[in-house]
Scaffold this active site. Structure first.
Site, mmCIF file in Angstrom:
data_model
loop_
_atom_site.group_PDB
_atom_site.id
_atom_site.type_symbol
_atom_site.label_atom_id
_atom_site.label_comp_id
_atom_site.label_asym_id
_atom_site.label_seq_id
_atom_site.Cartn_x
_atom_site.Cartn_y
_atom_site.Cartn_z
ATOM 1 N N ARG A 27 -0.428 90.587 -19.158
ATOM 2 C CA ARG A 27 1.143 91.299 -19.174
ATOM 3 C C ARG A 27 1.474 91.743 -17.898
ATOM 4 N NH1 ARG A 27 1.036 94.759 -23.940
ATOM 5 N NH2 ARG A 27 0.198 93.031 -25.142
ATOM 6 N N ARG A 31 7.157 95.167 -19.148
ATOM 7 C CA ARG A 31 7.913 96.462 -19.156
ATOM 8 C C ARG A 31 7.675 97.651 -18.213
ATOM 9 N NH1 ARG A 31 8.762 97.340 -25.491
ATOM 10 N NH2 ARG A 31 6.576 96.545 -25.373
ATOM 11 N N ARG A 40 15.424 91.785 -17.781
ATOM 12 C CA ARG A 40 15.564 91.304 -19.052
ATOM 13 C C ARG A 40 16.875 91.977 -19.551
ATOM 14 N NH1 ARG A 40 11.020 92.993 -23.871
ATOM 15 N NH2 ARG A 40 12.442 93.128 -25.520
ATOM 16 N N ASP A 77 5.979 83.667 -24.271
ATOM 17 C CA ASP A 77 5.341 84.269 -25.399
ATOM 18 C C ASP A 77 4.313 83.349 -26.153
ATOM 19 O OD1 ASP A 77 5.645 85.696 -28.390
ATOM 20 O OD2 ASP A 77 6.144 86.984 -26.974
ATOM 21 N N TYR A 154 0.839 85.368 -37.598
ATOM 22 C CA TYR A 154 2.337 85.374 -37.237
ATOM 23 C C TYR A 154 3.049 84.683 -38.211
ATOM 24 C CZ TYR A 154 1.452 88.800 -33.338
ATOM 25 O OH TYR A 154 0.859 89.331 -32.387
#
Length: 357
Positions: A27, A31, A40, A77, A154
């Site tokens: 990652r 962020r 973003r 992703d 998921y």
């Protein structure tokens, strides 16, 4: 394709000699970087960021502009695959990823089909090609996918879960249905990773984030077995060199020997593992990647430096080690602490790669 200027990462994965221990971060485009947050915001949403070739390229390269990392990883992703299967991926504010049409009955499971990667996921391969051009041989590009079991979690839960109640109930009540989901998903992941390799990915990683939640025996049956099928079906050479495959099961330290047997080139380790013990257990069959605790990046620079030194000492002399975090970087991590980590890895690792006197 442009000749690689720095292939240290690829050589480490193949357990070839290197001058230092290479480092990249799970990652690493995320962020914690203010420039990522700005891009973003321009994209309007996380999914739009993933689906824009130019913006996905921009954020993939952002951490390399800040830090002398030894690899780039495709910005995307893991849930792009189930989204391409028609489950309707969206991101709810404060809730993370969700699916509009999760697999909640037998009819939905039986209707699941392998997507056409060439069309349904073309935006990903377009990004791979764009990133390779932008990198211009600076460092290798890593492609990736979620493991079939992690994706199934998921797809069946409808989003994240703390107890995996739906998927584990299905596992014990109707293992045939879960195997159907995993079979379809394994075929999709194989196609997806091969498409990334054809587009220019020079190594690939399978993220088995939730495999460690399974019981002994169930892990081998419902997670590892499907990753073995994927590894066997992957393109292993492109552009005249080997394409290494990394398998990362978070919480999978109990099963290192089993993972090493599936044909991968490297095993990712979370922070609960001791590198010296892991190295002894796999016996040189595979490289190891890891395994700095991401939370340690909140500590002061001296503590970060010392922890890097400890992990490098644990692994010891010789190649076959890629330095990384034990999981993804936390969004609140100070970027200047990442700079300390990368510098410490490069600096402290030099003596471990020096020729014997």
């Amino acid at each position: 394709m442009t000749t690689l200027k720095n292939d240290t990462f690829l050589r480490a994965l193949l357990r070839e000699p290197t001058g230092y221990t290479p480092v990249w971060l799970m990652r690493q485009a995320g962020r914690y970087l203010p420039e990522y947050c700005a891009t973003r915001k321009r994209a309007g949403s996380f999914l739009q960021l993933c689906k824009s070739t130019d913006l996905a390229t921009e954020v993939t390269l952002q951490p390399l502009e800040r830090f002398p990392l030894d690899a780039a990883i495709l910005f995307s992703d893991i849930l792009t695959v189930p989204d391409a299967m028609g489950l309707g991926l969206y991101f709810a504010e404060g809730e993370g990823p969700r699916f509009e049409r999760p697999l909640q009955d037998e009819a939905a499971i039986r209707a699941l089909a392998v997507p056409d990667v060439g069309s349904d996921l073309a935006y990903v391969t377009d990004a791979v090609r764009s990133i390779r051009r932008a990198l211009d041989g600076r460092v290798p590009l890593i492609g990736f996918s979620g493991s079939p079991f992690t994706l199934a979690c998921y797809m069946i839960e409808g989003g994240g879960s703390s107890d995996f109640r739906r998927v584990k109930t299905l596992l014990y009540d109707r293992p045939d249905l879960l195997h159907h989901v995993l079979d379809i998903t394994a075929r999709a992941v194989t196609d997806y990773l091969n498409a990334q390799i054809a587009a220019g990915a020079q190594a690939v990683q399978i993220f088995d984030t939730w495999g460690g939640a399974l019981a002994y025996g169930k892990y081998q049956e419902f997670s590892l077995g499907y990753m073995q099928r994927i590894v066997a079906g992957l393109t292993r050479e492109a552009e005249g060199r080997q394409v290494p495959v990394i398998v990362f099961t978070k919480g999978g330290g109990l099963w290192l020997e089993d993972i090493a047997d599936i044909g991968c080139d490297a095993i990712g380790l979370d922070w609960t593992m001791n590198l010296a013990q892991a190295r002894a257990r796999v016996g040189g069959r595979v490289a190891l990647q890891g395994n700095f605790d991401p939370s340690a990046l909140f500590a002061n620079p001296q503590a970060i430096d010392a922890e890097v030194g400890r992990l490098l000492a644990d692994y010891g002399h010789g190649g076959g080690h890629v330095f990384n975090l034990g999981h993804g970087i936390n969004q609140f991590t100070p970027p200047e602490h990442v700079a300390v980590l990368v510098d410490a890895v490069h600096r402290h690792s030099l003596p471990y790669h020096a020729p014997a006197p």
